[in-house]
Motif scaffolding. Sequence first.
Motif, PDB file in Angstrom:
ATOM      1  N   ASP A  15       0.946  -1.242  -0.011  1.00 37.53           N
ATOM      2  CA  ASP A  15       0.019  -0.044  -0.034  1.00 37.53           C
ATOM      3  C   ASP A  15       1.019   1.326  -0.150  1.00 37.53           C
ATOM      4  O   ASP A  15       1.530   1.388   0.979  1.00 37.53           O
ATOM      5  N   ASP A  56      -6.862  -0.853  -1.279  1.00 32.99           N
ATOM      6  CA  ASP A  56      -5.685   0.230  -1.520  1.00 32.99           C
ATOM      7  C   ASP A  56      -4.379  -0.385  -1.365  1.00 32.99           C
ATOM      8  O   ASP A  56      -3.406   0.343  -1.411  1.00 32.99           O
ATOM      9  N   ASP A  57      -4.364  -1.691  -1.853  1.00 38.05           N
ATOM     10  CA  ASP A  57      -2.935  -2.516  -2.023  1.00 38.05           C
ATOM     11  C   ASP A  57      -2.695  -2.585  -3.685  1.00 38.05           C
ATOM     12  O   ASP A  57      -3.514  -3.059  -4.392  1.00 38.05           O
ATOM     13  N   ASP A 135      -7.794  -7.630   1.394  1.00 39.46           N
ATOM     14  CA  ASP A 135      -7.454  -6.170   1.943  1.00 39.46           C
ATOM     15  C   ASP A 135      -8.175  -6.069   3.247  1.00 39.46           C
ATOM     16  O   ASP A 135      -9.111  -6.577   3.274  1.00 39.46           O
ATOM     17  N   LYS A 136      -7.550  -5.138   4.030  1.00 42.02           N
ATOM     18  CA  LYS A 136      -8.089  -4.994   5.361  1.00 42.02           C
ATOM     19  C   LYS A 136      -8.057  -6.348   6.415  1.00 42.02           C
ATOM     20  O   LYS A 136      -9.042  -6.768   6.967  1.00 42.02           O
ATOM     21  N   ASP A 238      -2.456  -7.156   4.541  1.00 44.82           N
ATOM     22  CA  ASP A 238      -3.240  -7.531   3.456  1.00 44.82           C
ATOM     23  C   ASP A 238      -2.695  -8.461   2.404  1.00 44.82           C
ATOM     24  O   ASP A 238      -1.851  -8.191   1.666  1.00 44.82           O
TER      25      ASP A 238
END
Length: 369
Positions: A15, A56-57, A135-136, A238
């Motif tokens: 990220d 967001d990666d 993600d997350k 992530d």
Amino acid sequence: MEKGKKITLSAIKADVGSYTGHVRVHPDLLAVAKASLEEALKANFLIDYHVTACGDDLQLIMTHQKGSDNAEVHELAWDTFSKCADRAKELKLYGAGQDLLADAFSGNVRGLGPGAAEMEFVERGSEPVVIFMADKTEPGAWNYPLFKIFADPFNTAGLVIDPNMHNGFVFEVHELKKKKKILFSMPEDMYTMLAFIGSPSEYCIKAIYRKNNTEEKVAVTSTEKLGLIAGRYVGKDDPVCIVRCQSGLPAVGEVIEPFTHPHLVAGWMRGSHHGPLMPVSQEDSGPTRFDGPPRVIGLGFQLNEGKLVGPVDFFADKAYDRARDIANQMADYMRRLGPFEPHRLPSEQMEYTTLPILLKELDAEFTDL
Ligand code: F6R
Ligand code: MG
Ligand code: MG
């Protein structure tokens, strides 16, 4: 591609800035990453690449013949992320350069912030691979699906029916804090292994091998933990995971089946909450509600002399609609718990978040009973 020589498949992610907040990778960053890898392709350094994003990666999927943990390949990834971080800073994106924890590259991206899953193998007559990106959430999120895929006969019919899989697989499990590893042989060691991998915050499945060949991986995950590297909360890990499929390995349909059950994973808001891992298309991978719920995408490729033919975006399919419904219901249920466990992570797992700072401030106000 050099015939007869092993191919290396590298999935390296970071990220390096996102918008709005921690949601998506900006198209400019994808363009910068593509231009960087295209240059490496033209120089015959890479055989092929695919640049994508999960939330967001930024994800760099690359094929080459230089082996895993190759310094030059890692440097290419680092330089690419750095260029993207520069663009992210120009755009004032959120968390620009976030996962690049070192000032300069030093031989291997592991330990510097990015996550990497890599494997070398002799490309078979036909080589289907699935690359999962989340993600997350954190690396332990792969424990449940990988166990189902390679060890659960209720998930993978081939473990019962296919003579080539009937003997089971070998799992390499890592204890991330103590930096220890152990091999478990399935199905013989199943109950013992479950005692460990059932604690996904402590033990992570790193790789899976065929019974007769513990040199060549058939699945591999990224197990870098940002909190352990940085010593504080800078973002969630992530992780990514590569799984080879078919012809004596689990079929593609068996590999993606566990994601019909959105299991609870650690991550979500501020990396501090349990939530369902929702399977989504690449397009839908940007987390929204409460910075989530945690998401997973699955892209399928066929390798052709190292070229990445694809991708097929598996979770875009309607067959995953119900899993998303279940995940949303689970998200409703978990959200109602607010700051209470088990929505919020247990205190031991909050070690690398911002909570310890607050608790420390109140230390002196606690008096003896
Ligand atoms: C989770 C994540 C986000 C942030 C949250 C707060 O991995 O990245 O949930 O933790 O948006 O971010 P800051 O502290 O940067 O405002
Ligand atoms: Mg971000
Ligand atoms: Mg992320």
